[in-house]
Design a protein around this motif. Sequence first.
Motif, short mmCIF file in Angstrom:
data_model
loop_
_atom_site.label_atom_id
_atom_site.label_comp_id
_atom_site.label_asym_id
_atom_site.label_seq_id
_atom_site.Cartn_x
_atom_site.Cartn_y
_atom_site.Cartn_z
N LEU A 76 -16.06 35.70 11.65
CA LEU A 76 -16.92 35.19 12.70
C LEU A 76 -16.97 36.20 13.84
N VAL A 77 -18.08 36.17 14.58
CA VAL A 77 -18.18 36.92 15.84
C VAL A 77 -18.56 35.94 16.93
N LEU A 78 -17.77 35.92 18.01
CA LEU A 78 -18.08 35.12 19.19
C LEU A 78 -18.33 36.09 20.34
N SER A 79 -19.49 35.96 20.97
CA SER A 79 -19.90 36.90 22.01
C SER A 79 -20.09 36.17 23.33
N GLY A 80 -19.41 36.64 24.38
CA GLY A 80 -19.49 36.00 25.70
C GLY A 80 -18.09 35.81 26.28
N VAL A 81 -17.91 34.89 27.14
CA VAL A 81 -18.93 34.04 27.75
C VAL A 81 -19.64 34.86 28.82
N ASN A 82 -20.96 34.94 28.71
CA ASN A 82 -21.74 35.74 29.65
C ASN A 82 -21.88 35.05 30.99
N ARG A 83 -21.81 35.83 32.07
CA ARG A 83 -22.11 35.32 33.41
C ARG A 83 -23.61 35.30 33.60
N GLY A 84 -24.19 34.13 33.49
CA GLY A 84 -25.64 34.00 33.54
C GLY A 84 -26.18 33.58 32.19
N VAL A 85 -27.16 32.66 32.18
CA VAL A 85 -27.67 32.14 30.92
C VAL A 85 -28.51 33.19 30.20
N ASN A 86 -28.62 33.03 28.89
CA ASN A 86 -29.49 33.84 28.05
C ASN A 86 -30.42 32.89 27.31
N ILE A 87 -31.64 32.77 27.82
CA ILE A 87 -32.56 31.75 27.33
C ILE A 87 -33.95 32.34 27.12
N GLY A 88 -34.75 31.61 26.35
CA GLY A 88 -36.16 31.96 26.19
C GLY A 88 -36.37 33.33 25.58
N ALA A 125 -12.03 33.50 23.93
CA ALA A 125 -10.86 33.66 23.06
C ALA A 125 -10.03 32.38 23.04
N ARG A 126 -9.88 31.74 24.20
CA ARG A 126 -9.12 30.49 24.26
C ARG A 126 -9.79 29.40 23.43
N ALA A 127 -11.13 29.37 23.45
CA ALA A 127 -11.84 28.39 22.63
C ALA A 127 -11.54 28.60 21.15
N ALA A 128 -11.50 29.85 20.72
CA ALA A 128 -11.19 30.16 19.32
C ALA A 128 -9.75 29.82 18.98
N LEU A 129 -8.84 30.07 19.90
CA LEU A 129 -7.43 29.80 19.65
C LEU A 129 -7.15 28.31 19.51
N ARG A 130 -7.99 27.47 20.10
CA ARG A 130 -7.83 26.02 19.92
C ARG A 130 -7.91 25.63 18.44
N HIS A 131 -8.62 26.44 17.66
CA HIS A 131 -8.82 26.14 16.24
C HIS A 131 -7.90 26.96 15.35
N GLN A 132 -6.86 27.56 15.95
CA GLN A 132 -5.88 28.34 15.21
C GLN A 132 -6.53 29.48 14.42
N LEU A 133 -7.57 30.08 14.97
CA LEU A 133 -8.21 31.22 14.33
C LEU A 133 -7.43 32.50 14.63
N ASP A 134 -7.57 33.47 13.74
CA ASP A 134 -6.94 34.78 13.91
C ASP A 134 -7.84 35.62 14.81
N VAL A 135 -7.46 35.77 16.07
CA VAL A 135 -8.33 36.34 17.09
C VAL A 135 -8.01 37.82 17.34
N VAL A 136 -9.07 38.63 17.37
CA VAL A 136 -8.98 40.00 17.87
C VAL A 136 -10.08 40.18 18.91
N VAL A 137 -9.74 40.83 20.01
CA VAL A 137 -10.68 41.07 21.10
C VAL A 137 -11.06 42.54 21.13
#
Length: 248
Positions: A94-106, A21-33
């Motif tokens: 936009l949808v931002l999902s995370g930040v997950n504890r642990g990588v999601n790869i492969g 959410a903080r990353a999104a707020l850096r760009h002055q986006l309208d954030v809902v959690v």
Amino acid sequence: MTRVLITNDDGIDSPGLVTLARAALRHQLDVVVAAPHEESSGTSAGLTVLGTESVAKPVELAELPGVLCHAVTARPAYIVLAAREGSFGDPPDLVLSGVNRGVNIGRAVLHSGTVGAALTAGMNDLRALAVSLEHPESGLLHWDSAEDLAAEVIPMLLEAAPGTVLNLNVPARPRAELGPLTRAGLSSAGAVQTRLEQADESAEVVTTVVEGGAEPGTDAYLLQKGTPTITALRSVTEDPDFTWPPGL
């Protein structure tokens, strides 16, 4: 103003939710959690609703003053669909999902609730970003690194076509020690967190490993070298290479 939904599969109390959410707020986006009221790891794009109906309870997160937040008794992919229908105010762009504890790869991204929420958004013509942070044995999580890199990727996402889904993975290192953000393919290996329900109604989160290799140029390979990776994902689509029998 661009509206963005922040969700996750680690639950409403996860610090990763605040980080994104903080990353999104850096760009002055309208954030809902809006996030699951409990851990929902390994749920992929499942639409399970816990109970007879989905209940969204307003909550206050002290780290996000003034931001509308909801704890929802449902899985993250369902939350994305509910948000698109206006359950948490105006539908998101936009949808931002995370930040997950642990990588999601492969190959394991198929099973991730974090990635599943993003893919569900993409299937419904929303731009989406899944963000995951390596969880080392030391337990030290570099949330600041994830916030900085997510903030770096968001403008790219804003310029992308509707339906774009990006998957960002961040090594467990301070930002100053990370290599540059690098485009990566999916490795044949991977790992996913899964919430296991026990017979006594308790639960635990375990990591399930998908066997394979960390081929050069893939997410698993680059993360081992301390390089944050970004991968564009495509969800379910037709297979143009399948050979059909005559008459079909």
